[in-house]
Structures are given as C-alpha cells and as structure tokens.
Design a protein around this motif. Structure first.
Motif, PDB file in Angstrom:
ATOM      1  N   HIS A  47       0.682  -1.283   0.122  1.00  0.00           N
ATOM      2  CA  HIS A  47       0.125  -0.130   0.010  1.00  0.00           C
ATOM      3  C   HIS A  47       0.927   1.326   0.002  1.00  0.00           C
ATOM      4  CE1 HIS A  47      -3.265  -2.704   0.839  1.00  0.00           C
ATOM      5  NE2 HIS A  47      -2.648  -3.000   2.040  1.00  0.00           N
ATOM      6  N   PRO A  48       0.419   2.387  -0.624  1.00  0.00           N
ATOM      7  CA  PRO A  48       1.119   3.572  -0.684  1.00  0.00           C
ATOM      8  C   PRO A  48       1.429   4.167   0.852  1.00  0.00           C
ATOM      9  CG  PRO A  48      -0.633   3.552  -2.364  1.00  0.00           C
ATOM     10  CD  PRO A  48      -0.910   2.289  -1.301  1.00  0.00           C
ATOM     11  N   LEU A  49       2.597   4.928   0.946  1.00  0.00           N
ATOM     12  CA  LEU A  49       2.693   5.671   2.172  1.00  0.00           C
ATOM     13  C   LEU A  49       2.700   4.609   3.407  1.00  0.00           C
ATOM     14  CD1 LEU A  49       0.403   8.590   1.405  1.00  0.00           C
ATOM     15  CD2 LEU A  49       2.824   8.366   0.619  1.00  0.00           C
ATOM     16  N   GLN A  50       3.253   3.387   3.389  1.00  0.00           N
ATOM     17  CA  GLN A  50       3.158   2.562   4.483  1.00  0.00           C
ATOM     18  C   GLN A  50       4.379   2.665   5.259  1.00  0.00           C
ATOM     19  OE1 GLN A  50       2.934  -1.793   4.172  1.00  0.00           O
ATOM     20  NE2 GLN A  50       2.338  -1.385   1.981  1.00  0.00           N
ATOM     21  N   ALA A  51       5.562   2.893   4.394  1.00  0.00           N
ATOM     22  CA  ALA A  51       6.974   2.770   5.022  1.00  0.00           C
ATOM     23  C   ALA A  51       7.694   4.181   5.625  1.00  0.00           C
ATOM     24  CB  ALA A  51       7.681   2.241   4.091  1.00  0.00           C
ATOM     25  N   ASP A  52       8.269   4.059   6.665  1.00  0.00           N
ATOM     26  CA  ASP A  52       9.425   5.106   7.002  1.00  0.00           C
ATOM     27  C   ASP A  52      10.582   5.033   6.202  1.00  0.00           C
ATOM     28  OD1 ASP A  52       7.451   6.427   9.070  1.00  0.00           O
ATOM     29  OD2 ASP A  52       7.591   4.311   9.852  1.00  0.00           O
ATOM     30  N   HIS A  53      11.053   3.803   5.978  1.00  0.00           N
ATOM     31  CA  HIS A  53      12.251   3.598   5.222  1.00  0.00           C
ATOM     32  C   HIS A  53      12.206   2.310   4.306  1.00  0.00           C
ATOM     33  CE1 HIS A  53      13.912   6.092   8.628  1.00  0.00           C
ATOM     34  NE2 HIS A  53      13.104   5.290   9.481  1.00  0.00           N
ATOM     35  N   VAL A  54      12.884   2.267   3.220  1.00  0.00           N
ATOM     36  CA  VAL A  54      12.976   1.388   2.227  1.00  0.00           C
ATOM     37  C   VAL A  54      14.482   1.034   2.268  1.00  0.00           C
ATOM     38  CG1 VAL A  54      12.770   0.497  -0.256  1.00  0.00           C
ATOM     39  CG2 VAL A  54      11.053   1.648   1.196  1.00  0.00           C
ATOM     40  N   ILE A  55      14.798  -0.356   2.268  1.00  0.00           N
ATOM     41  CA  ILE A  55      15.854  -0.748   1.894  1.00  0.00           C
ATOM     42  C   ILE A  55      15.737  -1.717   0.649  1.00  0.00           C
ATOM     43  CG2 ILE A  55      16.973  -0.412   4.217  1.00  0.00           C
ATOM     44  CD1 ILE A  55      16.694  -3.404   4.619  1.00  0.00           C
ATOM     45  N   MET A  56      16.939  -1.740  -0.160  1.00  0.00           N
ATOM     46  CA  MET A  56      16.817  -2.707  -1.127  1.00  0.00           C
ATOM     47  C   MET A  56      18.164  -3.081  -1.753  1.00  0.00           C
ATOM     48  SD  MET A  56      14.845  -0.739  -4.293  1.00  0.00           S
ATOM     49  CE  MET A  56      15.612   0.554  -5.040  1.00  0.00           C
ATOM     50  N   ASN A  57      18.272  -4.362  -2.268  1.00  0.00           N
ATOM     51  CA  ASN A  57      19.397  -4.805  -2.869  1.00  0.00           C
ATOM     52  C   ASN A  57      19.120  -5.350  -4.243  1.00  0.00           C
ATOM     53  OD1 ASN A  57      21.887  -5.960  -3.804  1.00  0.00           O
ATOM     54  ND2 ASN A  57      21.918  -7.398  -2.185  1.00  0.00           N
ATOM     55  N   PRO A  58      18.745  -4.510  -5.242  1.00  0.00           N
ATOM     56  CA  PRO A  58      17.932  -5.139  -6.787  1.00  0.00           C
ATOM     57  C   PRO A  58      19.044  -5.967  -7.168  1.00  0.00           C
ATOM     58  CG  PRO A  58      18.084  -2.769  -6.364  1.00  0.00           C
ATOM     59  CD  PRO A  58      18.947  -3.161  -5.327  1.00  0.00           C
ATOM     60  N   PRO A  59      18.693  -6.856  -8.066  1.00  0.00           N
ATOM     61  CA  PRO A  59      19.295  -7.516  -8.977  1.00  0.00           C
ATOM     62  C   PRO A  59      20.443  -6.794  -9.722  1.00  0.00           C
ATOM     63  CG  PRO A  59      17.262  -8.429  -9.326  1.00  0.00           C
ATOM     64  CD  PRO A  59      16.916  -7.022  -8.410  1.00  0.00           C
ATOM     65  N   TYR A  60      21.626  -7.131  -9.613  1.00  0.00           N
ATOM     66  CA  TYR A  60      22.675  -6.419 -10.051  1.00  0.00           C
ATOM     67  C   TYR A  60      22.940  -6.170 -11.404  1.00  0.00           C
ATOM     68  CZ  TYR A  60      25.151  -5.730  -5.492  1.00  0.00           C
ATOM     69  OH  TYR A  60      25.556  -5.107  -4.297  1.00  0.00           O
ATOM     70  N   TYR A  61      22.319  -7.231 -12.349  1.00  0.00           N
ATOM     71  CA  TYR A  61      22.688  -6.984 -13.814  1.00  0.00           C
ATOM     72  C   TYR A  61      21.459  -6.894 -14.623  1.00  0.00           C
ATOM     73  CZ  TYR A  61      27.072  -8.925 -11.842  1.00  0.00           C
ATOM     74  OH  TYR A  61      28.063  -8.994 -11.045  1.00  0.00           O
ATOM     75  N   ASP A  62      21.667  -6.036 -15.834  1.00  0.00           N
ATOM     76  CA  ASP A  62      20.904  -6.041 -16.693  1.00  0.00           C
ATOM     77  C   ASP A  62      20.926  -7.206 -17.744  1.00  0.00           C
ATOM     78  OD1 ASP A  62      19.373  -4.835 -18.857  1.00  0.00           O
ATOM     79  OD2 ASP A  62      20.009  -2.880 -18.690  1.00  0.00           O
ATOM     80  N   SER A  63      19.888  -7.630 -17.923  1.00  0.00           N
ATOM     81  CA  SER A  63      19.607  -8.837 -18.536  1.00  0.00           C
ATOM     82  C   SER A  63      19.874  -8.254 -20.160  1.00  0.00           C
ATOM     83  CB  SER A  63      18.501  -9.604 -18.576  1.00  0.00           C
ATOM     84  OG  SER A  63      17.309  -8.651 -18.789  1.00  0.00           O
ATOM     85  N   SER A  64      19.898  -7.152 -20.614  1.00  0.00           N
ATOM     86  CA  SER A  64      19.963  -6.706 -21.990  1.00  0.00           C
ATOM     87  C   SER A  64      21.758  -6.455 -22.056  1.00  0.00           C
ATOM     88  CB  SER A  64      19.346  -5.628 -22.488  1.00  0.00           C
ATOM     89  OG  SER A  64      19.528  -4.506 -21.787  1.00  0.00           O
ATOM     90  N   ARG A  65      22.429  -6.314 -21.038  1.00  0.00           N
ATOM     91  CA  ARG A  65      23.720  -5.869 -21.323  1.00  0.00           C
ATOM     92  C   ARG A  65      24.694  -7.170 -20.781  1.00  0.00           C
ATOM     93  NH1 ARG A  65      23.925  -0.919 -17.764  1.00  0.00           N
ATOM     94  NH2 ARG A  65      26.054  -1.133 -18.381  1.00  0.00           N
ATOM     95  N   PHE A  66      24.017  -7.929 -19.904  1.00  0.00           N
ATOM     96  CA  PHE A  66      24.967  -8.850 -19.285  1.00  0.00           C
ATOM     97  C   PHE A  66      24.434 -10.608 -19.464  1.00  0.00           C
ATOM     98  CE2 PHE A  66      25.689  -5.181 -16.914  1.00  0.00           C
ATOM     99  CZ  PHE A  66      27.032  -5.213 -16.689  1.00  0.00           C
ATOM    100  N   ARG A  67      25.317 -11.449 -19.527  1.00  0.00           N
ATOM    101  CA  ARG A  67      24.845 -12.713 -19.715  1.00  0.00           C
ATOM    102  C   ARG A  67      24.203 -13.224 -18.453  1.00  0.00           C
ATOM    103  NH1 ARG A  67      26.801 -17.815 -18.692  1.00  0.00           N
ATOM    104  NH2 ARG A  67      26.242 -19.509 -20.315  1.00  0.00           N
TER     105      ARG A  67
END
Length: 273
Positions: A131-151
């Motif tokens: 839901h919108p506006l429910q977090a005071d803080h967001v942390i994230m470690n997204p996938p590191y690689y772009d599938s269009s540029r990396f194998r």
C-alpha cells in the motif's frame, strides 16, 4: 554451516536442501538454499548497517530473499518493525522458517514476510499488500545485472535474483517511492558501474542523495555503491567518503568492516532531509 534436508514444511511448497548460516557472528541465523538459488552474503549486512542507529518506524526490505538484511536490521535496531517483500515463494517460506529459529527470537515478532511482486503495476501491488505511504524507510538490494547487457545465469531459479528484466531499475524505484511517506529514507546497495542507472531512475522522486563507495581495499576502485536518499527532498547530492573492506589485497578485514560484519555496528550515515 549445517546442511538440512527438510522432511516437512508449513505449506505445500517443495523446499530444497538448505543450510543454516550465521550472520553478525551468530547473532542472526538464516536458512537458505544450499544451491540453485542466490545465496546471501556481505551486501545484505552492509545494507542493514546503513540505517542510522536512531532509526524508528516501519522498514520495508524489497527483494528480501531469505530475509538476511531484514533480520540484521531488526537485530540492531530494536525500535523498528520490518516487512520483507519477496516474489519467490520458496525463499519467502525459508525466510518465515528463519524467523522461527531460536537465534532470531529477539526480533522475530517485529518482522513479517510478504509475498508480492514489487515490479507489478500499482493496482496489483496495492491489492497484494504494498500500500502507498506505509513505510518510513525502504532498503533494497536489486538484482545487479541488466539482462540486456550481461549474460544471465542459465539457472532459472537463480536468474531473477541476479538480473533485472528489460525494465531495469525503474519499477524498483517507482515502488519504493510509492511505499514511502514524505521525508522517508531509501537505501540501496548496487554495483558501482550501475551508479548512473540508479541516479537516473531517482530523478524527480528522491533528493538529499548521498553516494558512498564501497571498496575492496583503500587503494582499489569501488565495486559497490551505497545510496542514501530522502523521498521528495529538494536537497542536493553529496559524494561521501567510502568504506574499505580489507586492509590490503588478500589481507584481513579492516576494523570497521569487522565491526559491521561481526558486531552489527552501523555505518554512521545519518538520514538527511
């Protein structure tokens, strides 16, 4: 590290063989797949360490996996509640099992795991609990690689944790912005050569951006960057001093790295408005 082959589960999910792995020198324990999927490591610990020692409120860990960063954050910050958001039902179930381990009892009642696709369109995300506006803080470690540029790895269960799809970081930033209250903080750890992509997707959404390089040694180029930012802030960008992991190539960890990884110390990065 102990190998575990589950004989029963709390759901109908067919779980793989797993290992139990200590984080923060055993203060936190996680259960994760022995092979075939992404295995958590140093990045999760540093992501949790980026939250200031005075952090309170609700933290959301996007792409939580088996809960490593969420658990580490909850252990060191007793005034927060945490929601770990994960799409893969197998690792989400392992995160729930991890919360039942005795090593994690001090914070387990402040952490929940939500299965949802953070890259889905808004109406679907909202229907699934993001839901919108429910977090005071967001942390994230997204996938590191772009599938269009990396194998991308051919192992289909591991690929989503390693490679972004053709939309790149855009849906991750869009969801983070939607979840955060005005003035809330975003913390991201990503590969250093993806800094431009990160900053590009943050335009118009986040300000007070701090960039912190993470280097293997003091004389090495950064391989990771940590980004701290504030939702809807108009303040400018800063490049802060970085952190070094090792005293030298092939040498022991620095005192600061040891304090973070073994003792659960924070990095001392304050939330800027």
């Amino acid at each position: 590290m102990n190998d575990i082959t589950p004989t029963s589960a709390t759901s109908n999910i067919d779980l793989p063989a797993t290992t139990l792995d200590k984080f923060l020198d055993g203060k936190v324990m996680i259960e994760q797949p022995a092979k075939g999927r992404h295995r958590a490591g140093l990045d999760a610990v540093y992501l949790a360490a980026c939250l200031p020692d005075t952090t309170t409120g609700h933290v959301m860990d996007l792409g939580t996996g088996v809960g490593s960063a969420a658990f580490c954050a909850a252990w060191r910050l007793p005034q927060i509640t945490v929601t770990g958001v994960e799409l893969d039902p197998v690792v989400a179930e392992l995160a729930r099992r991890g919360l039942r381990l005795s090593e994690n009892k001090s914070f387990a009642n402040r952490v929940r795991i939500l299965e949802a696709d953070i890259t889905a369109k808004g109406s679907l995300r909202h229907a699934n609990g993001l839901h919108p506006l429910q977090a005071d803080h967001v942390i994230m470690n997204p996938p590191y690689y772009d599938s269009s540029r990396f194998r991308v790895t051919p192992q289909k269960d591991r690929a989503p944790a390693h490679a972004l799809d053709e939309r790149g970081l855009e849906p991750w930033m869009r969801t983070a912005k939607d979840l955060l209250k005005e003035g809330g903080s975003l913390t991201v750890i990503f590969r250093a050569d993806g800094l431009h992509d990160l900053l590009d997707t943050m335009q118009g959404r986040f300000g007070a951006i701090d960039v912190i390089p993470l280097r293997p040694t003091a004389t090495s180029a950064a391989t990771r960057v940590i980004i701290r930012a504030t939702c809807q802030s108009k303040s400018g960008l800063r490049l802060l001093p970085g952190f070094s992991l090792h005293k030298g190539r092939g040498e022991d960890f620095t005192e600061q790295a040891t304090a973070v990884m073994r003792h659960g110390k924070g990095l001392g990065i304050e939330h800027r408005r």
